[in-house]
Design a protein around this motif. Structure first.
Motif, mmCIF file in Angstrom:
data_model
loop_
_atom_site.group_PDB
_atom_site.id
_atom_site.type_symbol
_atom_site.label_atom_id
_atom_site.label_comp_id
_atom_site.label_asym_id
_atom_site.label_seq_id
_atom_site.Cartn_x
_atom_site.Cartn_y
_atom_site.Cartn_z
ATOM 1 N N LEU A 58 0.852 -1.193 0.000
ATOM 2 C CA LEU A 58 0.000 0.000 0.000
ATOM 3 C C LEU A 58 0.885 1.239 0.000
ATOM 4 N N ASN A 59 0.336 2.331 -0.472
ATOM 5 C CA ASN A 59 1.030 3.610 -0.388
ATOM 6 C C ASN A 59 1.055 4.065 1.067
ATOM 7 N N GLU A 60 1.886 5.056 1.360
ATOM 8 C CA GLU A 60 2.005 5.540 2.735
ATOM 9 C C GLU A 60 0.668 5.987 3.314
ATOM 10 N N ASP A 61 -0.213 6.538 2.466
ATOM 11 C CA ASP A 61 -1.517 7.009 2.949
ATOM 12 C C ASP A 61 -2.556 5.890 3.028
ATOM 13 N N GLY A 62 -2.133 4.647 2.740
ATOM 14 C CA GLY A 62 -3.036 3.506 2.820
ATOM 15 C C GLY A 62 -3.771 3.199 1.527
ATOM 16 N N SER A 63 -3.594 4.036 0.521
ATOM 17 C CA SER A 63 -4.255 3.786 -0.762
ATOM 18 C C SER A 63 -3.536 2.667 -1.520
ATOM 19 N N GLU A 64 -4.251 2.086 -2.458
ATOM 20 C CA GLU A 64 -3.695 0.981 -3.228
ATOM 21 C C GLU A 64 -2.856 1.504 -4.384
ATOM 22 N N GLN A 65 -1.961 0.671 -4.857
ATOM 23 C CA GLN A 65 -1.112 0.964 -5.998
ATOM 24 C C GLN A 65 -1.251 -0.190 -6.989
ATOM 25 N N PRO A 66 -0.710 -0.075 -8.186
ATOM 26 C CA PRO A 66 -0.897 -1.141 -9.183
ATOM 27 C C PRO A 66 -0.486 -2.536 -8.695
ATOM 28 N N ILE A 67 0.573 -2.646 -7.913
ATOM 29 C CA ILE A 67 1.017 -3.967 -7.457
ATOM 30 C C ILE A 67 0.079 -4.556 -6.401
ATOM 31 N N THR A 68 -0.741 -3.726 -5.770
ATOM 32 C CA THR A 68 -1.673 -4.217 -4.752
ATOM 33 C C THR A 68 -2.633 -5.237 -5.352
ATOM 34 N N THR A 69 -3.173 -4.927 -6.525
ATOM 35 C CA THR A 69 -4.093 -5.848 -7.198
ATOM 36 C C THR A 69 -3.398 -7.156 -7.538
ATOM 37 N N ALA A 70 -2.165 -7.068 -8.011
ATOM 38 C CA ALA A 70 -1.404 -8.277 -8.351
ATOM 39 C C ALA A 70 -1.129 -9.111 -7.102
ATOM 40 N N ARG A 92 3.395 -1.896 4.472
ATOM 41 C CA ARG A 92 4.082 -0.597 4.430
ATOM 42 C C ARG A 92 5.298 -0.628 5.337
ATOM 43 N N TYR A 93 6.385 -0.124 4.844
ATOM 44 C CA TYR A 93 7.650 0.008 5.569
ATOM 45 C C TYR A 93 8.404 -1.305 5.773
ATOM 46 N N SER A 94 7.908 -2.433 5.271
ATOM 47 C CA SER A 94 8.631 -3.692 5.463
ATOM 48 C C SER A 94 9.955 -3.696 4.711
ATOM 49 N N SER A 95 10.000 -3.076 3.538
ATOM 50 C CA SER A 95 11.260 -3.024 2.786
ATOM 51 C C SER A 95 12.285 -2.139 3.491
ATOM 52 N N ARG A 96 11.816 -1.052 4.085
ATOM 53 C CA ARG A 96 12.735 -0.193 4.847
ATOM 54 C C ARG A 96 13.271 -0.939 6.057
ATOM 55 N N ALA A 97 12.399 -1.665 6.737
ATOM 56 C CA ALA A 97 12.831 -2.456 7.893
ATOM 57 C C ALA A 97 13.821 -3.533 7.451
#
Length: 137
Positions: A58-70, A92-97
């Motif tokens: 999800l985007n930082e604001d909680g909205s979906e992005q193209p990969i969310t559907t996939a 959200r933030y798992s890649s940063r972690a």
């Protein structure tokens, strides 16, 4: 003791991690190529998890992005193929972690080689799974 498998879905690679409810901790397993269903099914057979967890990008604001559907499609395909319950987790933030974990491992000497792209995917799956287990309490 319940064992779980988590997946960090990506268009090229899928990070994976296995963890157990008793310790609440997880560890990465080898990263998979996206669409490699035989490898995914072997992983499920090998670990015989109670359920599967899939990170929902999800985007930082909680909205979906193209990969969310996939990622949702991937989770549904997993459910149908494995005949197991699949839980979606806000990633959200798992890649940063994951990046922080890898940086710490390199700095602390636990990891002597250079970080590979698949390392981040596996660590992200680990973060997703540990977060899910912690929320279950």
């Amino acid at each position: 003791m319940s064992l779980y498998l988590a997946f960090d879905f990506g268009f090229k690679r899928i990070g994976a991690a296995v963890g157990d409810e008793f310790t609440g901790s997880a560890r990465p397993v080898p990263t998979l190529q996206s669409g490699d269903w035989p490898a995914i099914e072997r992983l499920i057979t090998q670990w015989s998890p109670t359920a599967l967890i899939v990170g929902l990008p999800l985007n930082e604001d909680g909205s979906e992005q193209p990969i969310t559907t996939a990622a949702r499609r991937f989770a549904e395909a997993l459910r149908q193929r494995a005949q197991l319950q699949v839980h979606l987790v806000d990633e959200r933030y798992s890649s940063r972690a994951a990046d922080d974990i890898l940086r710490g491992a390199r700095a602390g000497g636990q990891m002597s080689r250079r970080v590979r792209k698949g390392d981040r995917d596996g660590q992200a799956a680990r973060v997703i799974l540990e977060q899910w287990m912690a929320q279950r309490g």
